[in-house]
Scaffold this active site. Structure first.
Site, short mmCIF file in Angstrom:
data_model
loop_
_atom_site.label_atom_id
_atom_site.label_comp_id
_atom_site.label_asym_id
_atom_site.label_seq_id
_atom_site.Cartn_x
_atom_site.Cartn_y
_atom_site.Cartn_z
N ALA A 1 -3.75 -0.32 -0.09
CA ALA A 1 -2.80 0.79 -0.25
C ALA A 1 -3.31 1.75 -1.31
O ALA A 1 -3.86 1.34 -2.33
CB ALA A 1 -1.42 0.27 -0.65
N ASP A 2 -3.12 3.04 -1.05
CA ASP A 2 -3.42 4.05 -2.05
C ASP A 2 -2.16 4.48 -2.79
O ASP A 2 -2.24 4.92 -3.94
CB ASP A 2 -4.08 5.26 -1.40
CG ASP A 2 -5.53 4.97 -1.04
OD1 ASP A 2 -6.41 5.36 -1.83
OD2 ASP A 2 -5.78 4.33 -0.02
#
Length: 399
Positions: A254-255
């Site tokens: 995930a960013d």
């Protein structure tokens, strides 16, 4: 850095080198980062990528700059040092707008510097020392956090898996040692399963248009000798259909994670979550808590970076010796560059019709409804019964 097998970031006080990931897997080249501009460029052009690694490289770039005599001689007063550090962090934040880890790290570093600078009798060197302490600690803590993510994620999968000894997983993009300070997040979970001899096979997607899966994740899996297979992004649904009951989970990084669990990650993640739901396969997000942005309620508020057209319309890679290509061959030879110091010869080729329009978002947002669990270094976040979203704020505050 215990637990890190590949070292994408080499740092000692006053010196920073990063592994140029644009050249992988064909060449291994470390490039020095000695100025803010070089650090900014390395992040923006994706010589370094992966949300945790971006934050660490930005922090350490400034750590190198402020101990350089040309800069440190100008940071005599606490006010001068604080101002320079704050302005530099703001500049580095502009390199990649989607990954929240960079903004979180900049905020924590600036806050720590401000607290020291506000005290009576402190010098510019005191402020610099505090910044160095905080930024260098981030490097060490990231590896520990990733190993905890690997431990918690592996145990969660083993707890929910009902398919016996044949345990297979799919992952997307690159989330390993090359995307972090070491060990990895989603790939850290795969590494932990393999280390426990519980993993039969890992499948990694190609991850167009930048091919982080085929270039980087495949490189790490081969390096670790983890049984693995590369697939194109469009093959995932067919793979799940043909391996019904054999895929234990799809695991991604995930960013940025919103307060409700909506997750921004590499483009293609959303469609994997949809096919996982259809095939009744757990879809797991693995990310450090620094990827959680409690300031945004949902994924609708996440700014998505759109990158240049050329990333879609062209490909770059080493030139293959035609004589080494044969039907069914698993190994080809690369042409050497005319410059003996440049390694293999590389070329950029066009793969799209000239004049076609291009839309190239770097990320997409997966709704929390499609996510089975979010694994952090603090544990596994699950939804309450009957609820389609996560309560990230409650989880983080209670852990």
């Amino acid at each position: 850095m215990t637990g890190a097998t590949l070292q994408a970031i080499r740092y000692q006080r006053g010196s920073l080198e990063i592994l140029d990931q644009l050249l992988l897997p064909h060449e291994t080249l470390y490039i020095p980062i000695s100025t803010l501009a070089l650090g900014h460029d390395a992040i923006k052009t994706m010589k370094v990528r992966g949300a945790p690694a971006i934050a660490i490289v930005a922090a350490l770039t400034l750590a190198v700059v402020i101990v350089d005599p040309a800069t440190s001689s100008r940071l005599v007063s606490a006010k001068d040092a604080r101002q320079f550090i704050e302005e530099s962090l703001e500049y580095l934040k502009t390199s990649r707008p989607t990954a929240v880890n960079l903004f979180d790290a900049a905020h924590k570093l600036a806050k720590g510097v401000q607290e020291v600078a506000a005290k009576d009798g402190v010098s510019g060197q005191d402020v610099v020392n505090r910044y160095l302490e905080l930024s260098e600690r981030m490097l060490e803590e990231d590896v520990k956090d990733n190993m905890n993510i690997g431990k918690f994620g592996a145990q969660f999968i083993l707890d929910v898996w009902k398919g016996g000894d044949d345990l297979r997983v799919i992952t997307h993009c690159n989330t390993g040692s090359l995307a972090t300070a070491g060990y990895g997040t989603a790939l850290g979970i795969i590494r932990a399963l393999s280390g426990q001899q519980k993993l039969t096979h890992a499948y990694c997607t190609e991850t167009r248009p930048y091919n982080q899966g085929s270039r980087l994740t495949a490189y790490e899996l081969v390096y670790e000798k983890i049984p693995s297979t590369l697939i194109t992004d469009s093959m995932a649904s067919a793979l799940l259909a043909q391996n019904s009951g054999k895929i234990a989970a799809i695991i991604v990084g995930a960013d940025r994670v919103a307060a409700n669990g909506d997750t921004a990650n590499k483009i293609g993640t959303y469609q994997l979550a949809i096919t996982a739901r259809y095939h009744n396969v757990p879809f797991i997000v693995a990310a450090p808590s620094t990827s959680v942005d409690l300031n945004i309620a949902s994924g609708k508020e996440i700014h998505i970076e759109v990158r240049p057209d050329v990333e879609v319309t062209t490909l770059r890679g080493p030139v293959v010796e035609l004589s080494s290509i044969s039907k069914g061959a698993s190994h080809v030879e690369f042409k050497k560059s005319a410059d003996q110091n440049s390694g293999v010869a590389a070329e950029t080729i066009a793969v799209a019709a000239r004049g076609i329009g291009v839309w190239n978002p770097s990320f997409d947002v997966t709704p929390a409804e499609l996510i089975s669990a979010i694994v952090t270094e603090k544990g596994v976040v699950l939804k309450q019964d009957g609820v389609q979203q996560f309560d990230m704020k409650d989880f983080l505050s209670s852990n």
